[in-house]
Design an enzyme around this catalytic site. Structure first.
Site, PDB file in Angstrom:
ATOM      1  N   TYR A 136      -1.724  -1.155  10.672  1.00  0.00           N
ATOM      2  CA  TYR A 136      -1.885  -1.481   9.245  1.00  0.00           C
ATOM      3  C   TYR A 136      -0.686  -1.024   8.421  1.00  0.00           C
ATOM      4  O   TYR A 136      -0.103  -1.788   7.649  1.00  0.00           O
ATOM      5  CB  TYR A 136      -3.168  -0.834   8.729  1.00  0.00           C
ATOM      6  N   SER A 196       0.850  -1.192   0.000  1.00  0.00           N
ATOM      7  CA  SER A 196       0.000   0.000   0.000  1.00  0.00           C
ATOM      8  C   SER A 196       0.883   1.238   0.000  1.00  0.00           C
ATOM      9  O   SER A 196       2.045   1.185   0.435  1.00  0.00           O
ATOM     10  CB  SER A 196      -0.858   0.012   1.271  1.00  0.00           C
TER      11      SER A 196
HETATM   12  P1  NAD Z   1     -11.719  -5.745   0.499  1.00  0.00           P
HETATM   13  O1  NAD Z   1     -12.351  -5.603   1.810  1.00  0.00           O
HETATM   14  O2  NAD Z   1     -12.582  -5.849  -0.684  1.00  0.00           O
HETATM   15  O3  NAD Z   1     -10.746  -6.987   0.485  1.00  0.00           O
HETATM   16  C1  NAD Z   1     -10.081  -7.467   1.616  1.00  0.00           C
HETATM   17  C2  NAD Z   1     -10.427  -8.926   1.747  1.00  0.00           C
HETATM   18  O4  NAD Z   1      -9.582  -9.508   2.732  1.00  0.00           O
HETATM   19  C3  NAD Z   1     -11.834  -9.192   2.249  1.00  0.00           C
HETATM   20  O5  NAD Z   1     -12.751  -9.293   1.194  1.00  0.00           O
HETATM   21  C4  NAD Z   1     -11.669 -10.520   2.960  1.00  0.00           C
HETATM   22  O6  NAD Z   1     -12.107 -11.578   2.140  1.00  0.00           O
HETATM   23  C5  NAD Z   1     -10.184 -10.662   3.168  1.00  0.00           C
HETATM   24  N1  NAD Z   1      -9.873 -10.911   4.575  1.00  0.00           N
HETATM   25  C6  NAD Z   1      -9.741  -9.993   5.564  1.00  0.00           C
HETATM   26  N2  NAD Z   1      -9.471 -10.632   6.731  1.00  0.00           N
HETATM   27  C7  NAD Z   1      -9.429 -11.963   6.440  1.00  0.00           C
HETATM   28  C8  NAD Z   1      -9.186 -13.124   7.215  1.00  0.00           C
HETATM   29  N3  NAD Z   1      -8.918 -13.062   8.531  1.00  0.00           N
HETATM   30  N4  NAD Z   1      -9.256 -14.328   6.599  1.00  0.00           N
HETATM   31  C9  NAD Z   1      -9.528 -14.409   5.276  1.00  0.00           C
HETATM   32  N5  NAD Z   1      -9.740 -13.344   4.490  1.00  0.00           N
HETATM   33  C10 NAD Z   1      -9.687 -12.134   5.066  1.00  0.00           C
HETATM   34  O7  NAD Z   1     -10.727  -4.497   0.358  1.00  0.00           O
HETATM   35  P2  NAD Z   1      -9.553  -4.155  -0.671  1.00  0.00           P
HETATM   36  O8  NAD Z   1      -9.341  -2.714  -0.480  1.00  0.00           O
HETATM   37  O9  NAD Z   1      -9.811  -4.680  -2.008  1.00  0.00           O
HETATM   38  O10 NAD Z   1      -8.310  -4.890  -0.029  1.00  0.00           O
HETATM   39  C11 NAD Z   1      -7.469  -5.773  -0.742  1.00  0.00           C
HETATM   40  C12 NAD Z   1      -6.014  -5.492  -0.414  1.00  0.00           C
HETATM   41  O11 NAD Z   1      -5.651  -4.230  -0.928  1.00  0.00           O
HETATM   42  C13 NAD Z   1      -5.683  -5.460   1.062  1.00  0.00           C
HETATM   43  O12 NAD Z   1      -4.468  -6.147   1.282  1.00  0.00           O
HETATM   44  C14 NAD Z   1      -5.507  -3.996   1.354  1.00  0.00           C
HETATM   45  O13 NAD Z   1      -4.634  -3.769   2.423  1.00  0.00           O
HETATM   46  C15 NAD Z   1      -4.920  -3.544   0.042  1.00  0.00           C
HETATM   47  N6  NAD Z   1      -5.005  -2.108  -0.191  1.00  0.00           N
HETATM   48  C16 NAD Z   1      -6.207  -1.503  -0.332  1.00  0.00           C
HETATM   49  C17 NAD Z   1      -6.277  -0.137  -0.548  1.00  0.00           C
HETATM   50  C18 NAD Z   1      -7.581   0.574  -0.701  1.00  0.00           C
HETATM   51  O14 NAD Z   1      -7.585   1.801  -0.706  1.00  0.00           O
HETATM   52  N7  NAD Z   1      -8.694  -0.089  -0.840  1.00  0.00           N
HETATM   53  C19 NAD Z   1      -5.093   0.600  -0.632  1.00  0.00           C
HETATM   54  C20 NAD Z   1      -3.875  -0.050  -0.502  1.00  0.00           C
HETATM   55  C21 NAD Z   1      -3.845  -1.396  -0.279  1.00  0.00           C
END
Ligand code: NAD
Ligand code: MG
Length: 299
Positions: free
Chosen positions: A204, A191
């Site tokens: 985080y 991220s």
């Molecule tokens: P999202 O909520 O759609 O996806 C995260 C997923 O993680 C959830 O759908 C869930 O299935 C899974 N998860 C969480 N805890 C879990 C557990 N204990 N066991 C199994 N599965 C689990 O959100 P997203 O934003 O698409 O996140 C995906 C990745 O992108 C993450 O690693 C997040 O840190 C990263 N990210 C997101 C952003 C943003 O702005 N959305 C920015 C930078 C990085």
């Protein structure tokens, strides 16, 4: 929300800026099916071109957000996909299974908690059994809960964030590498928070820089086996993570406004990075972090 990625256009207006309607709250982990506006998962636009033909892929967090867009793109590029997510996310996962099957590929849904080492191991074993092997591991699952004051950040949360974001990555990579052939690829998810941490995301942001460092070390270790490890580092992307405790409600109307592009990213804009790093086109790309963050400078 949808956009044609094959047409040249102004990226500042390709998707809308956030606004008051972005203020919406769900309990974690949140459901994409309940979001309004709905994130663009690429299902209406992504065109595959056989770049992952016949590959066997595992995508974590594949029910929603970035993982969902990755799973759909992988299937359209010709991969069979094991998708994993939390049991309470079944409604989102069902739609992704449907998308993968519509692409003519095999979808195997295995819900469970990645904080559990035994589940991580059994997930990879099941993937190997169901798909006949594992060529690609895309670690996209993650947990983000903001806490304003370190005094209120509990050991339980600190532990859960590290278990989900860092330990699970370790367990899954360890289990998968045993089975991966030369040509295999691991793509981890960092991220912008790894470089520009928010004051309210202590735990985080720290896990995200750990993921960068872990990936760079592992990339060197397994490169001689012909396995490539790389990272995608997104910026602010419109997903359930952000509205279910990832950000305070009052900042959501401004979500992504501070990026040089002036708007939040959409999951569909992340998928191609994961496709590139998984594909043979990235054969000489190892230990790299591909930042997809709307223009924020990174080291
Ligand atoms: P999202 O909520 O759609 O996806 C995260 C997923 O993680 C959830 O759908 C869930 O299935 C899974 N998860 C969480 N805890 C879990 C557990 N204990 N066991 C199994 N599965 C689990 O959100 P997203 O934003 O698409 O996140 C995906 C990745 O992108 C993450 O690693 C997040 O840190 C990263 N990210 C997101 C952003 C943003 O702005 N959305 C920015 C930078 C990085
Ligand atoms: Mg989800």
């Amino acid at each position: 929300m949808m956009s044609d990625p094959n047409r040249m256009q102004d990226p500042t207006t390709q998707y809308p800026k956030a606004g008051p309607e972005y203020k919406q709250e769900q309990a974690p982990p949140g459901l994409e099916t309940k979001m309004d506006p709905k994130p663009d998962d690429g299902s209406g636009s992504y065109k595959g071109s056989g770049r992952l033909a016949g590959r066997k892929a595992v995508v974590t967090g594949a029910d929603s957000g970035i993982g969902r867009a990755v799973a759909i793109a992988y299937a359209r590029e010709g991969a069979d996909v094991v998708l994993t997510y939390l049991p309470e996310e079944e409604a989102d996962a069902k739609e992704v299974v449907q998308q993968i099957e519509q692409a003519g590929r095999k979808a195997v849904a295995i819900p469970g908690d990645l904080k559990d080492e035994a589940f991580c191991e059994s997930l990879i074993e099941s993937a190997v059994k169901e798909l006949g092997g594992i060529d690609i591991l895309a670690n996209v699952a993650g947990m983000q809960q903001y806490v304003e004051d370190i005094a209120d950040l509990t050991t339980e949360q600190f532990d859960a964030t590290f278990k989900t974001n860092v330990y699970a990555l370790f367990w899954l990579c360890k289990a998968a590498i045993r089975h991966m052939p030369a040509g295999g690829a691991i793509i981890n998810t960092s991220s912008i928070q790894a470089y520009s941490p928010s004051e309210i995301l202590l735990d985080y942001a720290t896990t995200k820089s750990a993921i960068n460092t872990f990936s760079k070390a592992l990339a060197q270790q397994v490169a001689p086996k012909g396995i490539r490890v790389n990272v995608v580092a997104p910026g602010p992307v419109w997903t359930p993570l952000q509205i279910s405790g990832g950000q305070p409600q009052q900042v959501l109307p401004e979500f992504g406004a501070k990026t040089p592009l002036g708007r939040p990213g959409q999951p569909a804009e992340m998928a191609a990075a994961y496709v590139f790093l998984a594909s043979q086109e990235a054969s000489y790309v190892v230990g790299e972090t591909l930042n997809a963050n709307g223009g924020m400078p990174t080291p």
